[in-house]
Design a protein around this motif. Structure first.
Motif, PDB file in Angstrom:
ATOM      1  N   LEU A 157      -1.390  95.891  14.724  1.00 42.47           N
ATOM      2  CA  LEU A 157      -1.914  96.900  13.808  1.00 42.47           C
ATOM      3  C   LEU A 157      -3.423  97.059  13.918  1.00 42.47           C
ATOM      4  CD1 LEU A 157       0.139  96.140  10.561  1.00 42.47           C
ATOM      5  CD2 LEU A 157       0.430  98.064  12.132  1.00 42.47           C
ATOM      6  N   ASN A 158      -4.112  95.996  14.294  1.00 44.58           N
ATOM      7  CA  ASN A 158      -5.577  96.036  14.332  1.00 44.58           C
ATOM      8  C   ASN A 158      -6.131  96.436  15.693  1.00 44.58           C
ATOM      9  OD1 ASN A 158      -5.967  95.239  11.609  1.00 44.58           O
ATOM     10  ND2 ASN A 158      -5.629  93.104  12.170  1.00 44.58           N
ATOM     11  N   GLY A 187     -11.755  97.462   7.395  1.00 41.58           N
ATOM     12  CA  GLY A 187     -12.149  96.408   8.329  1.00 41.58           C
ATOM     13  C   GLY A 187     -10.967  95.687   8.935  1.00 41.58           C
ATOM     14  N   GLY A 188      -9.811  96.355   8.999  1.00 43.80           N
ATOM     15  CA  GLY A 188      -8.634  95.754   9.625  1.00 43.80           C
ATOM     16  C   GLY A 188      -7.625  95.259   8.597  1.00 43.80           C
ATOM     17  N   PHE A 189      -6.419  94.994   9.078  1.00 40.26           N
ATOM     18  CA  PHE A 189      -5.354  94.466   8.227  1.00 40.26           C
ATOM     19  C   PHE A 189      -5.391  92.941   8.241  1.00 40.26           C
ATOM     20  CE2 PHE A 189      -3.844  98.656   9.457  1.00 40.26           C
ATOM     21  CZ  PHE A 189      -3.309  99.152   8.276  1.00 40.26           C
ATOM     22  N   THR A 190      -5.212  92.338   7.089  1.00 37.96           N
ATOM     23  CA  THR A 190      -5.086  90.884   7.006  1.00 37.96           C
ATOM     24  C   THR A 190      -3.657  90.469   6.684  1.00 37.96           C
ATOM     25  OG1 THR A 190      -5.700  90.929   4.647  1.00 37.96           O
ATOM     26  CG2 THR A 190      -7.487  90.643   6.263  1.00 37.96           C
ATOM     27  N   SER A 191      -2.818  91.453   6.360  1.00 36.45           N
ATOM     28  CA  SER A 191      -1.409  91.191   6.057  1.00 36.45           C
ATOM     29  C   SER A 191      -0.601  92.446   6.387  1.00 36.45           C
ATOM     30  CB  SER A 191      -1.230  90.825   4.574  1.00 36.45           C
ATOM     31  OG  SER A 191       0.141  90.812   4.223  1.00 36.45           O
ATOM     32  N   VAL A 192       0.593  92.256   6.898  1.00 37.73           N
ATOM     33  CA  VAL A 192       1.459  93.395   7.219  1.00 37.73           C
ATOM     34  C   VAL A 192       1.812  94.159   5.942  1.00 37.73           C
ATOM     35  CG1 VAL A 192       3.717  94.063   8.143  1.00 37.73           C
ATOM     36  CG2 VAL A 192       2.381  92.269   9.283  1.00 37.73           C
ATOM     37  N   VAL A 213       5.643  94.786  14.069  1.00 36.91           N
ATOM     38  CA  VAL A 213       4.195  94.804  14.112  1.00 36.91           C
ATOM     39  C   VAL A 213       3.645  93.402  13.963  1.00 36.91           C
ATOM     40  CG1 VAL A 213       4.034  97.159  13.205  1.00 36.91           C
ATOM     41  CG2 VAL A 213       4.025  95.232  11.620  1.00 36.91           C
ATOM     42  N   THR A 214       2.399  93.250  14.379  1.00 38.93           N
ATOM     43  CA  THR A 214       1.727  91.946  14.270  1.00 38.93           C
ATOM     44  C   THR A 214       0.260  92.220  13.993  1.00 38.93           C
ATOM     45  OG1 THR A 214       1.382  89.830  15.370  1.00 38.93           O
ATOM     46  CG2 THR A 214       1.200  91.802  16.740  1.00 38.93           C
TER      47      THR A 214
END
Length: 215
Positions: A157-158, A187-192, A213-214
């Motif tokens: 995802l990031n 600033g990006g995903f930290t959890s799905v 996804v990861t």
């Protein structure tokens, strides 16, 4: 005047009545008939001229259908569908058009069913389908590929591009752009699970994406 002898009783009464009233009985009878007819006419005219209360029946007015009712009617007339790609160990792999509430088992059945001897332990037949997804039957995807958008591997995802995100089930150009805009802003995903914060992704779509996804 004294009635002449030898007359009948009726004659004597008629002559006596004539002497007293000065009117012939025949004339008196005619007058009585006229009075009765006049009285009957007067009664009829009075009854016909009386005002009558008339209750007008209100005709039912059909209520105009509301926009919501029209939308429901249109949806009932034209049910929504989705298209999925069934691949792997099935009799007739390829694209299948199914009802919007279809599940994996319906897609596999539409593709002719699983080939004999195929291992389907990892196939969740009860999972709801998403439009545009691919269902792999009897095929084990590669664990993790170096390319975040590699076919068969989870999409990062990031790091994935819009084109790579569109390889996910139910993700089109608009939703891919929303995902990229969200990760850029936060600033990006930290959890799905943070995909729920992206416009256009709900619980059902998240369940379809979690295993694909990861981070």
């Amino acid at each position: 005047m004294e009635p002449a002898p030898g007359l009948s009783r009726w004659q004597r009464l008629r002559l006596g009545f004539q002497d007293r009233c000065g009117v012939e009985p025949r004339t008196l009878a005619a007058l009585a008939v006229v009075l009765v007819v006049a009285a009957g006419f007067a009664v009829h005219h009075y009854a016909a001229g009386r005002p009558r209360t008339v209750t007008a029946g209100a005709e039912p007015v059909a209520a105009a259908p509301s926009p919501a009712a029209e939308q429901v009617a249109e949806q009932a007339a034209e049910p929504e569908t989705l298209v999925v790609d069934v691949a792997g160990e099935v009799r007739s792999p390829g694209l299948r058009t199914l009802a919007v509430d279809a599940r994996v088992a319906d897609a596999v059945e539409a593709a002719g069913g699983v080939l004999p001897g195929t291992d389907t332990d990892g196939l969740n037949r009860a999972r709801p389908l998403s439009d545009g997804e691919q269902i792999l039957v009897g095929v084990t995807p590669d664990p993790v590929a170096a390319d975040p958008g590699a076919v068969g591997g989870p999409v990062n995802l990031n790091a994935a591009t819009a084109e790579q995100l569109q390889t996910l089930p139910g993700v089109g150009p608009v939703l891919a752009a929303n995902i990229i805009a969200h990760r850029t802003e936060r600033g990006g995903f930290t959890s799905v699970d943070q995909l729920l914060d992206v416009s256009g992704i709900g619980e059902r779509r998240l369940s379809d994406l979690q295993s694909r996804v990861t981070l």
